[in-house]
Every structure is written in C-alpha cells, then in structure tokens.
Design a protein around this motif. Structure first.
Motif, PDB file in Angstrom:
ATOM      1  N   VAL A  92       0.832  -1.200   0.000  1.00  0.00           N
ATOM      2  CA  VAL A  92       0.000   0.000   0.000  1.00  0.00           C
ATOM      3  C   VAL A  92       0.873   1.258   0.000  1.00  0.00           C
ATOM      4  CG1 VAL A  92      -1.686   1.335   1.331  1.00  0.00           C
ATOM      5  CG2 VAL A  92      -1.953  -1.142   1.097  1.00  0.00           C
ATOM      6  N   ARG A  93       1.884   1.291   0.843  1.00  0.00           N
ATOM      7  CA  ARG A  93       2.751   2.477   0.923  1.00  0.00           C
ATOM      8  C   ARG A  93       3.510   2.701  -0.392  1.00  0.00           C
ATOM      9  NH1 ARG A  93       3.494   4.377   6.274  1.00  0.00           N
ATOM     10  NH2 ARG A  93       2.572   2.983   7.842  1.00  0.00           N
ATOM     11  N   ASP A  94       3.995   1.607  -0.979  1.00  0.00           N
ATOM     12  CA  ASP A  94       4.724   1.743  -2.243  1.00  0.00           C
ATOM     13  C   ASP A  94       3.812   2.282  -3.338  1.00  0.00           C
ATOM     14  OD1 ASP A  94       6.984   0.793  -1.037  1.00  0.00           O
ATOM     15  OD2 ASP A  94       6.878  -1.225  -1.907  1.00  0.00           O
ATOM     16  N   PHE A  95       2.586   1.739  -3.421  1.00  0.00           N
ATOM     17  CA  PHE A  95       1.674   2.207  -4.458  1.00  0.00           C
ATOM     18  C   PHE A  95       1.240   3.647  -4.197  1.00  0.00           C
ATOM     19  CE2 PHE A  95      -2.703   2.603  -6.187  1.00  0.00           C
ATOM     20  CZ  PHE A  95      -2.343   2.636  -7.533  1.00  0.00           C
ATOM     21  N   ARG A  96       1.062   3.990  -2.938  1.00  0.00           N
ATOM     22  CA  ARG A  96       0.694   5.375  -2.620  1.00  0.00           C
ATOM     23  C   ARG A  96       1.786   6.337  -3.078  1.00  0.00           C
ATOM     24  NH1 ARG A  96      -0.155   7.540   3.508  1.00  0.00           N
ATOM     25  NH2 ARG A  96       1.978   6.746   3.602  1.00  0.00           N
ATOM     26  N   SER A  97       3.040   5.955  -2.899  1.00  0.00           N
ATOM     27  CA  SER A  97       4.151   6.804  -3.353  1.00  0.00           C
ATOM     28  C   SER A  97       4.133   6.956  -4.870  1.00  0.00           C
ATOM     29  CB  SER A  97       5.490   6.202  -2.904  1.00  0.00           C
ATOM     30  OG  SER A  97       5.572   6.161  -1.499  1.00  0.00           O
ATOM     31  N   GLN A  98       3.879   5.846  -5.567  1.00  0.00           N
ATOM     32  CA  GLN A  98       3.815   5.909  -7.024  1.00  0.00           C
ATOM     33  C   GLN A  98       2.657   6.781  -7.489  1.00  0.00           C
ATOM     34  OE1 GLN A  98       3.458   1.744  -7.776  1.00  0.00           O
ATOM     35  NE2 GLN A  98       5.596   1.308  -7.210  1.00  0.00           N
ATOM     36  N   LEU A  99       1.509   6.644  -6.820  1.00  0.00           N
ATOM     37  CA  LEU A  99       0.337   7.443  -7.197  1.00  0.00           C
ATOM     38  C   LEU A  99       0.558   8.920  -6.886  1.00  0.00           C
ATOM     39  CD1 LEU A  99      -2.537   7.441  -8.311  1.00  0.00           C
ATOM     40  CD2 LEU A  99      -3.366   6.970  -5.991  1.00  0.00           C
ATOM     41  N   LYS A 131      -3.573  -7.493  -6.916  1.00  0.00           N
ATOM     42  CA  LYS A 131      -3.367  -8.943  -6.911  1.00  0.00           C
ATOM     43  C   LYS A 131      -2.397  -9.369  -5.814  1.00  0.00           C
ATOM     44  CE  LYS A 131      -4.817 -11.564  -9.460  1.00  0.00           C
ATOM     45  NZ  LYS A 131      -6.041 -12.410  -9.367  1.00  0.00           N
ATOM     46  N   SER A 132      -1.401  -8.528  -5.519  1.00  0.00           N
ATOM     47  CA  SER A 132      -0.473  -8.845  -4.427  1.00  0.00           C
ATOM     48  C   SER A 132      -1.205  -8.845  -3.090  1.00  0.00           C
ATOM     49  CB  SER A 132       0.674  -7.830  -4.392  1.00  0.00           C
ATOM     50  OG  SER A 132       1.483  -7.935  -5.530  1.00  0.00           O
ATOM     51  N   THR A 133      -2.079  -7.881  -2.901  1.00  0.00           N
ATOM     52  CA  THR A 133      -2.853  -7.821  -1.664  1.00  0.00           C
ATOM     53  C   THR A 133      -3.736  -9.050  -1.539  1.00  0.00           C
ATOM     54  OG1 THR A 133      -2.854  -5.398  -1.752  1.00  0.00           O
ATOM     55  CG2 THR A 133      -4.492  -6.436  -0.334  1.00  0.00           C
ATOM     56  N   GLU A 134      -4.338  -9.465  -2.656  1.00  0.00           N
ATOM     57  CA  GLU A 134      -5.130 -10.702  -2.654  1.00  0.00           C
ATOM     58  C   GLU A 134      -4.270 -11.880  -2.196  1.00  0.00           C
ATOM     59  OE1 GLU A 134      -7.658 -13.361  -5.910  1.00  0.00           O
ATOM     60  OE2 GLU A 134      -5.832 -12.314  -6.522  1.00  0.00           O
ATOM     61  N   TYR A 135      -3.067 -11.978  -2.740  1.00  0.00           N
ATOM     62  CA  TYR A 135      -2.160 -13.087  -2.398  1.00  0.00           C
ATOM     63  C   TYR A 135      -1.828 -13.087  -0.908  1.00  0.00           C
ATOM     64  CZ  TYR A 135       2.193 -15.730  -2.054  1.00  0.00           C
ATOM     65  OH  TYR A 135       3.165 -16.618  -1.658  1.00  0.00           O
ATOM     66  N   TYR A 136      -1.470 -11.937  -0.367  1.00  0.00           N
ATOM     67  CA  TYR A 136      -1.069 -11.871   1.039  1.00  0.00           C
ATOM     68  C   TYR A 136      -2.234 -12.194   1.972  1.00  0.00           C
ATOM     69  CZ  TYR A 136       3.094  -9.509  -0.784  1.00  0.00           C
ATOM     70  OH  TYR A 136       4.235  -9.215  -1.473  1.00  0.00           O
ATOM     71  N   LEU A 137      -3.432 -11.740   1.622  1.00  0.00           N
ATOM     72  CA  LEU A 137      -4.589 -11.981   2.489  1.00  0.00           C
ATOM     73  C   LEU A 137      -5.126 -13.404   2.357  1.00  0.00           C
ATOM     74  CD1 LEU A 137      -6.518  -8.591   2.211  1.00  0.00           C
ATOM     75  CD2 LEU A 137      -5.003  -9.381   4.037  1.00  0.00           C
ATOM     76  N   ASN A 138      -4.659 -14.131   1.350  1.00  0.00           N
ATOM     77  CA  ASN A 138      -5.051 -15.531   1.198  1.00  0.00           C
ATOM     78  C   ASN A 138      -4.008 -16.484   1.778  1.00  0.00           C
ATOM     79  OD1 ASN A 138      -7.493 -14.983  -0.005  1.00  0.00           O
ATOM     80  ND2 ASN A 138      -6.758 -15.237  -2.105  1.00  0.00           N
TER      81      ASN A 138
END
Length: 515
Positions: A92-99, A131-138
């Motif tokens: 989340v933090r990495d994507f927020r920085s990119q956004l 998709k990464s978040t999906e993977y980690y939460l599964n």
C-alpha cells in the motif's frame, strides 16, 4: 560341676539366614532398578504419602503443557498473520508513493506520449498491487486461511481477473465503474425470484434479466420529481431538490439518475453516458436542505432539470453477478444498468436463449469469508481475539483505491487520483476527521496482532516457568539421589556377598566332618 548344653535348631536358623539374605537381595534389586530408572518407585504405591501430591502435580503439568502446545500454534499463526499484514502495508505504501508522483500529471490536458506511458504503467502497478494484496490476504497456516473469519477452508479474497485487460473489460470506468464506497463494494444482497433471462432484440444489444417491479432496487429510497425541482451544481458536485428533504438516501449509497430514459441510460459513440444521467456515489447527505454531495468522480455539469426524473438506489450494483437456476443461461454476467423501476438488469454477454424460471442473482464481491470472530483461550483466565478478516476497513479501503485506479478511462476522470490517494492514506492511518470512511487502518491491525503476540509470549513464558517448577517438584518426589543410591547399592552388594559367604560356611559344618 555339670555343664549346660544349649541346642540351636538347625532348620529355624537356616530359615532366618535365608530370609535375611532374600531381604538384602530384594533391596539390592530395588536399588538397582532405582539406579537404572532414576525413579524411587515404578508405581505410586511405592511413594506412600507423596503419591497424592505427585498425581496432582502431574495433572497440573499436563494441563499447563497443553496450553503451551496450543499457544505455540497460536504464536505461529500470529507470526504468519503479522508477516502478511506487513507485506500488505508495504504494498500500500509503495503504491501510494507511485500514485503521489503521478498526481503531478495534469489529466485535464492532452497527455504527451511520456505521460500516456506513465498512466498505463500506473494502472498496471495498481492492478499488480491489487493482486499482491489478494495473495497476502489468502495466506494459510496449517491449511487454514487466516483472514477468512470462520470459513477457514475458503480463500477470503477473490479478484477473478488475471490481467489488467480482463479487469478493465468488466470495469470500463465509463458505464461500469468500480464501487467508490464500502457499502457498494461489499453489497452482496442476493435476489431470488421467478425471472426471465433473455438476449437483446439485436445481437449488439445487452441481454436482460427481468423480475417483479422493484426487485433490483431499494424502493424505500426512490425519489422522483416532475421537473424544475432538481439541480446539478458542478462547483460543489452536488444534487439539490426539495424532494431530498428527509430522504432516506445515505452516504455510501450508489444512485442512478434517470431523466425519462426508456431502457438503459443513453450512451454516446465513445461508450460514455450522456449528460448527467448516470450512476453516482453519495458522499454526504444534508436531509435538512435536500442536498446530496457526490464523490468527485464522475463530475456533474450545471443543470436545472426541466422534465420528470427518477433517482433510485440499486440493490445490485453495476459489475459482475452470477446467475443460477436459469439452465443454459447460468453463468457470470456483467451488469451495465438497472431500470429505474428496478425490474430489469441489463447484462453482457447476452444470454443465449430466453428462459423463465426460479432464478438467483448473486453479486460477486471480493470478500468470500464470514463475520465470525474467533477467540483463542491461552490460559484458564485469558483469551485473545484472532478474528481479523479481509473485510477489515484497512484492507477494503486499500483494495478499493487500487481498483479505482486500475479500472478504465482514468484520463477522463482525474478526480479518481485524489480519491484513491485519500483512501490509501486512510488505509495506512485513519483520520478521525474522515467521517465518510470507517475507522480502522493497517497501523491498528498491526498493533492488534503485535499485542496478541506479546500477550501469548508473556503467557507462554509464565507457563514455561510454572511447568519447570512443577517438574522440579515432581522430580523431588519421584527421582532418586543417584549418588546415594549407588552407595546403598554397593553396601547392599557387599552385605549380600558376606551373607552368602557366612551361609556357605555355616551350612558346610556337620558332626560327621568334625569327627
């Protein structure tokens, strides 16, 4: 002087000597067993009065040991959960920085080739983060999914798209947009009734799923007007009408604005809705003044509606639904529109044939777990709650933000960038001033897991100390002093040897031998 002759009974003397030797031999064997096993006795009878205390301490040791085994498993589960949350937080933090870097691009102006490349790269990164978040939460532990509530045999997160192109083929960002509120994102009300599932009049037309009037909308929230009583204001992105005074429409609701369209809402040649007739997400409601404040995207244009209008709140959101009970028409469809009266869903791909039967329409939301919050007893008096699931606002806000950016037509909807940034920030660290989103963030989730880990560790340390004490006290009761036992063994062996020698000497004496 006469002498007195005393006679010793030979049989009784021999029996006495044999009995004493056997006693020494038994004591020797018992001591030898004690040395070999390091136990005072092989049964509780041999411990006499200490037997009751030993049994009590053994039972207590067994109980504490069972808690320790359970807590070891709990600690391992918490470790995996903590690792997963840390990975989600980093994503989340990495994507927020990119956004945040991309937000410097002005989407209201024509994009250069470089900016177009940056936009495509951003959307790819958004989908990868989703998709990464999906993977980690599964993630699983011992075959059980950690973030599924009570459905530990079911992956809690399902993003059923393998590529960005597949995702955008459903959420094109024009007529079908990704839900902008938690309520819409988790709306999973099934509709079951006798329905007609049919293809469109033309091959290019959407198919229809038709049920009784009001089946697909919340009729208690429908608002209508005859004209001259509905105003769109672009500056504040609001809808105002006296019909909204005392309305039951709530923040987070998705509304459909219809100004007399028959069938689906009109779209232009580019596939966009025409004018202000479209779906919006309500950000805030002022029921006193009759004002609905809408999310920044899509933006309204200034308009005073002259004709009749209908605003409805759908139960089934634009997006994917699964249809069952319709025979050959059973499959997953994309809902692009809902009629104003809630009778008809407009779907693609068109069904293959017309069927009328008992049908169930089920929205496809990302969360597949349940609401069960599990508790784990860690000792006689304490339990911890381990029921953090993938529906938690911290995760939901992050995935919603990623999907809002990943969907199509971002260039025409620049307001989505700031909306997603706000969601990502609130996912990491919720602000109490942000009343439009539920409290709960990744910082809180990590703290809850960390607190549980500390509690389990402290409890396990206490239990290990107590177990060690019990084992030491039990050892004092049942375990021999090996040095002392070896001394007794040596003494008894020498005594037995001396007894055998004496017995042998005595038995060799006889009157015949003497004579």
């Amino acid at each position: 002087m006469a002498s007195t002759i005393e006679r010793v009974g030979t049989y009784s003397q021999r029996s006495s000597l044999v009995g004493q030797m056997l006693a020494i031999q038994k004591r020797l064997m018992d001591t030898q067993t004690q040395v070999n096993t390091e136990q005072k006795s092989q049964d509780y009878t041999g411990l006499s009065a200490d037997a009751f205390r030993l049994v009590s301490m053994e039972n207590e040791s067994s109980r504490v040991g069972q808690f320790l085994k359970t807590n070891t498993i709990v600690s391992s589960r918490l470790k995996v959960a903590s690792t997963s949350v840390e990975a989600v937080d980093k994503t989340v933090r990495d994507f927020r920085s990119q956004l945040s870097l991309f937000s410097q691009v002005d989407l209201t102006k024509p994009l250069t080739d470089e900016e177009t490349t940056k936009l495509k790269d951003l959307q790819n990164r958004a989908f990868e983060a989703l998709k990464s978040t999906e993977y980690y939460l599964n993630n699983q532990h011992d075959g059980s999914y950690l973030f599924a509530g009570g459905r530990t045999d079911t992956p809690p997160v399902d993003i059923p798209y393998n590529t960005l192109e597949e995702f955008q083929s459903v959420f094109n960002g024009k007529t079908v947009t990704y839900p902008q509120s938690r309520a819409a994102n988790l709306a999973d009300a099934k509709v079951a009734d006798t329905m007609t599932v049919a293809p469109g009049a033309l091959p290019t037309d959407p198919g229809t799923i038709t049920a009784a009037a009001g089946s697909f909308i919340d009729a208690t929230k429908t608002e209508t007007g005859v004209g001259g009583d509905l105003t769109f204001t672009a500056a504040s992105n609001t809808l105002t009408s006296p019909q909204f005074v005392g309305t039951t429409i709530a923040a987070g609701d998705v509304i459909r604005v219809d100004m007399g369209a028959t069938g689906p809402l009109p779209v232009d040649a580019t596939g966009n809705y025409v004018g202000n007739e479209r779906f919006y997400t309500v950000k805030a409601v002022d029921a006193a003044t009759g004002t609905l404040t809408l999310e920044a995207s899509p933006a309204v244009t200034d308009e005073a509606v002259a004709g009749a209008w209908t605003i409805s709140v759908p139960k089934v959101m634009p997006g994917q639904v699964s249809v069952s009970g319709a025979g050959a028409n059973d499959q997953t469809y994309t809902v692009s529109d809902i009629s104003a009266d809630g009778t008809t869903l407009y779907v693609t791909p068109p069904p293959s044939a017309t069927t009328t039967t008992a049908v169930t329409v089920a929205p496809q939301i990302y969360y597949k777990g349940d609401e069960l919050s599990t508790q784990q007893r860690i000792d006689d008096d304490r339990s911890i709650t381990t029921g953090i699931n993938a529906k938690n606002p911290a995760f939901e806000k992050a995935m919603r933000a990623m999907a809002i950016i990943a969907q199509g037509d971002l260039q025409s909807n620049p307001g989505r960038v700031q909306q997603a940034l706000n969601l990502l920030g609130d996912s990491v660290d919720h602000s109490p001033q942000n009343t439009s989103e539920l409290s709960g963030d990744l910082t809180d989730v990590a703290q809850v897991i960390g607190l549980n880990q500390a509690t389990v560790k402290r409890t396990s340390d206490e239990q290990q100390s107590y177990l060690t004490f019990l084992q030491n006290r039990s050892g004092d009761i049942e375990t021999i002093d090996k040095t002392e036992a070896l001394v007794r063994l040596s003494d008894d062996a020498q005594a037995l040897q001396a007894s055998f020698a004496a017995f042998s000497r005595i038995t060799s004496l006889s009157l015949v031998s003497y004579l």
